[in-house]
Design an enzyme around this catalytic site. Sequence first.
Site, PDB file in Angstrom:
ATOM      1  N   TYR A 105      26.020 -21.252 -53.918  1.00  0.00           N
ATOM      2  CA  TYR A 105      25.507 -22.203 -54.907  1.00  0.00           C
ATOM      3  C   TYR A 105      24.987 -23.418 -54.147  1.00  0.00           C
ATOM      4  O   TYR A 105      25.737 -24.050 -53.398  1.00  0.00           O
ATOM      5  CB  TYR A 105      26.622 -22.618 -55.879  1.00  0.00           C
ATOM      6  CG  TYR A 105      26.189 -23.698 -56.847  1.00  0.00           C
ATOM      7  CD1 TYR A 105      25.129 -23.474 -57.713  1.00  0.00           C
ATOM      8  CD2 TYR A 105      26.818 -24.933 -56.885  1.00  0.00           C
ATOM      9  CE1 TYR A 105      24.714 -24.450 -58.600  1.00  0.00           C
ATOM     10  CE2 TYR A 105      26.414 -25.909 -57.769  1.00  0.00           C
ATOM     11  CZ  TYR A 105      25.356 -25.670 -58.624  1.00  0.00           C
ATOM     12  OH  TYR A 105      24.946 -26.636 -59.491  1.00  0.00           O
ATOM     13  N   MET A 124      24.353 -26.919 -54.191  1.00  0.00           N
ATOM     14  CA  MET A 124      24.724 -28.075 -55.014  1.00  0.00           C
ATOM     15  C   MET A 124      23.596 -29.106 -54.992  1.00  0.00           C
ATOM     16  O   MET A 124      23.232 -29.639 -56.039  1.00  0.00           O
ATOM     17  CB  MET A 124      26.033 -28.682 -54.513  1.00  0.00           C
ATOM     18  CG  MET A 124      27.214 -27.735 -54.615  1.00  0.00           C
ATOM     19  SD  MET A 124      28.811 -28.492 -54.207  1.00  0.00           S
ATOM     20  CE  MET A 124      28.651 -28.885 -52.473  1.00  0.00           C
ATOM     21  N   HIS A 177      20.977 -25.251 -59.924  1.00  0.00           N
ATOM     22  CA  HIS A 177      20.535 -25.841 -61.190  1.00  0.00           C
ATOM     23  C   HIS A 177      19.463 -26.884 -60.891  1.00  0.00           C
ATOM     24  O   HIS A 177      19.603 -27.638 -59.927  1.00  0.00           O
ATOM     25  CB  HIS A 177      21.693 -26.540 -61.910  1.00  0.00           C
ATOM     26  CG  HIS A 177      22.781 -25.606 -62.332  1.00  0.00           C
ATOM     27  ND1 HIS A 177      23.900 -25.365 -61.571  1.00  0.00           N
ATOM     28  CD2 HIS A 177      22.918 -24.841 -63.436  1.00  0.00           C
ATOM     29  CE1 HIS A 177      24.678 -24.501 -62.203  1.00  0.00           C
ATOM     30  NE2 HIS A 177      24.109 -24.159 -63.336  1.00  0.00           N
ATOM     31  N   ILE A 220      11.106 -27.204 -58.987  1.00  0.00           N
ATOM     32  CA  ILE A 220      10.932 -25.835 -59.489  1.00  0.00           C
ATOM     33  C   ILE A 220       9.842 -25.125 -58.691  1.00  0.00           C
ATOM     34  O   ILE A 220      10.018 -23.984 -58.241  1.00  0.00           O
ATOM     35  CB  ILE A 220      10.630 -25.837 -61.008  1.00  0.00           C
ATOM     36  CG1 ILE A 220      11.864 -26.341 -61.772  1.00  0.00           C
ATOM     37  CG2 ILE A 220      10.208 -24.453 -61.486  1.00  0.00           C
ATOM     38  CD1 ILE A 220      11.598 -26.734 -63.215  1.00  0.00           C
ATOM     39  N   LYS A 271       8.318 -21.077 -54.529  1.00  0.00           N
ATOM     40  CA  LYS A 271       7.615 -20.705 -53.297  1.00  0.00           C
ATOM     41  C   LYS A 271       8.477 -19.820 -52.412  1.00  0.00           C
ATOM     42  O   LYS A 271       7.966 -19.042 -51.622  1.00  0.00           O
ATOM     43  CB  LYS A 271       7.294 -21.984 -52.481  1.00  0.00           C
ATOM     44  CG  LYS A 271       5.886 -22.410 -52.493  1.00  0.00           C
ATOM     45  CD  LYS A 271       5.544 -23.534 -51.530  1.00  0.00           C
ATOM     46  CE  LYS A 271       6.662 -24.300 -50.881  1.00  0.00           C
ATOM     47  NZ  LYS A 271       6.229 -25.501 -50.162  1.00  0.00           N
TER      48      LYS A 271
END
Length: 180
Positions: free
Chosen positions: A93, A95, A131, A140, A145
Amino acid sequence: MGAGEGEAAGSKDKSGGGGGVVARTSLDGLRDKNVMQLKKLNTALFPVRYNDKYYQDAIASKDFSKLAYYSDICVGAIACRLEKKEGGAVCVYIMTLGVLAPYRGLGLGTKLLNHVFDLCAKQNIPEIYLHVQTNNDDAIAFYKKFGFEITETIYQYYKNITPPDCHVLTKFIGQAATKK
């Protein structure tokens, strides 16, 4: 964890002419002795404050969290957490990933992300996710990419920032990429 995790401080391309000295870029591991650097970067880059557990998780992830230097100045970082999924598989993940605005477009974000991709490939970790606030178009686009896809949208994810919604972006590494 807290709001803002998985945010990337965007990447703007700065191609310009001109000669001059090429600055040296490098990555360094995150440790107790240099965690203050990450705290200072996060204060400058992200709209939220991170708790002690965030920093403990980042240090505990060992090689998966790195500071990025440009001419020996700390200008960016990636902070990851290793998580166990159902069935025991490990995933990463992200962060936070961020580079200070004046140093974007120099390849530091790419270098940080590729470092994590390489570790995942070597350790057979099939999945990386993060996230991103739904209005963070630069982040995003940056992640897309590199093969990340929006796999979910979570409404009211963030508590004290607007918009409060986030996208979950996921990338599958190696064999998992073909199994999607």
